[in-house]
Design an enzyme around this catalytic site. Structure first.
Site, mmCIF file in Angstrom:
data_model
loop_
_atom_site.group_PDB
_atom_site.id
_atom_site.type_symbol
_atom_site.label_atom_id
_atom_site.label_comp_id
_atom_site.label_asym_id
_atom_site.label_seq_id
_atom_site.Cartn_x
_atom_site.Cartn_y
_atom_site.Cartn_z
ATOM 1 N N GLY A 190 0.823 -1.208 0.000
ATOM 2 C CA GLY A 190 0.000 0.000 0.000
ATOM 3 C C GLY A 190 0.857 1.257 0.000
ATOM 4 N N ALA A 191 0.243 2.391 0.412
ATOM 5 C CA ALA A 191 0.893 3.710 0.321
ATOM 6 C C ALA A 191 1.415 3.896 -1.101
ATOM 7 C CB ALA A 191 2.017 3.854 1.347
ATOM 8 N N ARG A 232 8.191 5.551 1.734
ATOM 9 C CA ARG A 232 8.824 6.200 2.889
ATOM 10 C C ARG A 232 9.121 7.680 2.642
ATOM 11 N NH1 ARG A 232 10.732 0.895 3.347
ATOM 12 N NH2 ARG A 232 10.345 0.029 5.413
ATOM 13 N N HIS A 237 4.403 2.198 -8.093
ATOM 14 C CA HIS A 237 3.492 1.040 -8.028
ATOM 15 C C HIS A 237 2.552 1.046 -9.241
ATOM 16 C CE1 HIS A 237 4.204 1.615 -3.551
ATOM 17 N NE2 HIS A 237 4.527 0.359 -3.722
ATOM 18 N N GLN A 268 8.024 -8.953 7.993
ATOM 19 C CA GLN A 268 9.227 -8.528 7.269
ATOM 20 C C GLN A 268 9.850 -7.264 7.869
ATOM 21 O OE1 GLN A 268 7.078 -7.873 3.382
ATOM 22 N NE2 GLN A 268 8.475 -6.142 3.207
ATOM 23 N N GLY A 303 9.400 -3.860 -8.459
ATOM 24 C CA GLY A 303 10.240 -2.722 -8.842
ATOM 25 C C GLY A 303 11.721 -3.056 -8.674
ATOM 26 N N SER A 317 9.305 6.215 -3.276
ATOM 27 C CA SER A 317 9.199 5.224 -2.206
ATOM 28 C C SER A 317 8.082 5.675 -1.269
ATOM 29 C CB SER A 317 10.515 5.168 -1.422
ATOM 30 O OG SER A 317 10.313 4.563 -0.160
ATOM 31 N N GLN A 359 15.569 -7.594 -3.175
ATOM 32 C CA GLN A 359 14.288 -8.306 -3.025
ATOM 33 C C GLN A 359 13.918 -9.007 -4.332
ATOM 34 O OE1 GLN A 359 10.593 -6.849 -0.965
ATOM 35 N NE2 GLN A 359 9.993 -6.242 -3.016
HETATM 36 O O1 PAF Z 1 8.100 -4.552 -1.859
HETATM 37 C C1 PAF Z 1 7.108 -4.636 -1.100
HETATM 38 O O2 PAF Z 1 6.238 -3.777 -1.071
HETATM 39 C C2 PAF Z 1 6.997 -5.823 -0.176
HETATM 40 O O3 PAF Z 1 8.250 -6.236 0.276
HETATM 41 C C3 PAF Z 1 6.214 -7.006 -0.782
HETATM 42 C C4 PAF Z 1 6.928 -7.575 -1.994
HETATM 43 C C5 PAF Z 1 4.818 -6.546 -1.174
HETATM 44 C C6 PAF Z 1 6.080 -8.121 0.248
HETATM 45 O O4 PAF Z 1 5.417 -7.693 1.392
#
Ligand code: PAF
Length: 300
Positions: free
Chosen positions: A49-50, A206, A55, A79, A166, A204, A172
């Site tokens: 979200g956010a 953040r 996105h 996480q 992304g 981001s 990741q």
């Molecule tokens: O990149 C993210 O937003 C998160 O790490 C993900 C891949 C949705 C997993 O919670």
């Protein structure tokens, strides 16, 4: 539109959207299964979200490459190695849904933590070899295992043909690729270019927590990466890393946590620069209490 709560809701609550919204596993899995039976291809964009333009670019790319796009919104507690970060993570479900609907998303899965992690749920420790031991893995213990657990679960629920991530979260992305190979999930993982503000700062969720001064200064991160790209392959790697550090730490608003130059596939450090040596520069930077990451291919 009915009043929106910050809790997950049922698709019935969102009659004004052309997309459907689910908060339970069974109905979203059934919806996808029915679409697949009709021969539709499914692109999946997992998010916390956010949502920002980065996105939405993933959603748009998924829309171009698939018949239907499913997006998940779930702030995955396991996480976060830092409780404060989890607490402060922006939660903007109402505007997120509007943005997704506008970007052409067909279905949203927005569960709560009990739905994803019911009491007594199985957990797993993954072995990603080196991939989760370096860079973010060194500074955020357990983070990638938490990402892998939730991504695997989301993949099992949605069962997409393709999943979009992304490149900003470069490590990741490589871990998700490794997860898909290890678990033989048969999903195509697609990395999409980082979307940046006009000054170069990578978008981001953040960024909304940055002060005006921090945000202005944070564009130095991009400038440092561009400088690194200009210096590669003619300069020694240590000199490039030092230059990144000098440019970022010259700002009183920023503090470099790490700068690494690594092989994109293995994340092994690149020790000798060269035109034929693939490399990506990855950085993590503190701007006050906000931690930002970014990266750039050096020989693209
Ligand atoms: O990149 C993210 O937003 C998160 O790490 C993900 C891949 C949705 C997993 O919670």
């Amino acid at each position: 539109m009915p009043a929106l709560s910050s809790q997950p809701f049922d698709k019935q609550s969102y009659t004004s959207f052309s997309m459907v919204v689910f908060n339970k596993i069974k109905p979203v899995s059934e919806w996808v299964a029915n679409q697949k039976k009709e021969g539709k291809s499914i692109g999946f964009v997992p998010t916390m979200g956010a949502l920002h333009k980065g996105h939405l670019a993933l959603v748009e790319q998924a829309g171009r490459e698939n018949d239907l796009v499913v997006c998940s919104i779930f702030v995955n507690p396991i996480q976060f190695n830092n409780k404060e970060d989890l607490k402060k993570y922006p939660r903007t479900i109402e505007s997120d849904l509007k943005k997704l609907d506008g970007a052409g998303c067909d279905a949203v899965f927005s569960p709560d933590a009990e739905e994803m992690y019911p009491a007594g749920h199985q957990t797993k420790t993954y072995d990603f070899g080196r991939l989760d031991k370096v860079m973010e893995g060194r500074f955020r213990q357990g983070h990638f295992n938490g990402v892998a657990i939730v991504v695997k679960k989301l993949f099992e629920i949605v069962q997409p043909h393709r999943a979009y991530f992304g490149e900003k979260d470069f490590q990741q992305l490589q871990i998700v690729r490794s997860l898909v190979t290890q678990e033989k999930l048969g999903i195509q993982v697609i990395g999409c270019p980082t979307v940046r503000e006009a000054g170069g700062l990578a978008l981001s969720s953040r960024n909304t927590r940055l002060t005006e001064a921090q945000r202005r200064e944070a564009s130095r991160i991009y400038q440092a990466l561009v400088k690194a790209r200009d210096m590669y392959p003619a300069s020694p790697v240590d000199q490039i890393k030092q230059q990144i550090s000098d440019l970022i730490n010259a700002s009183p608003e920023l503090e470099l946590e790490y700068a690494e130059i690594v092989c994109p596939d293995t994340l092994l450090p690149v020790t000798r620069s060269g035109r034929n040596t693939s490399a990506v520069a990855c950085v993590a930077v503190h701007a006050g209490k906000v931690r930002l990451i970014d990266n750039m291919y050096l020989n693209s």
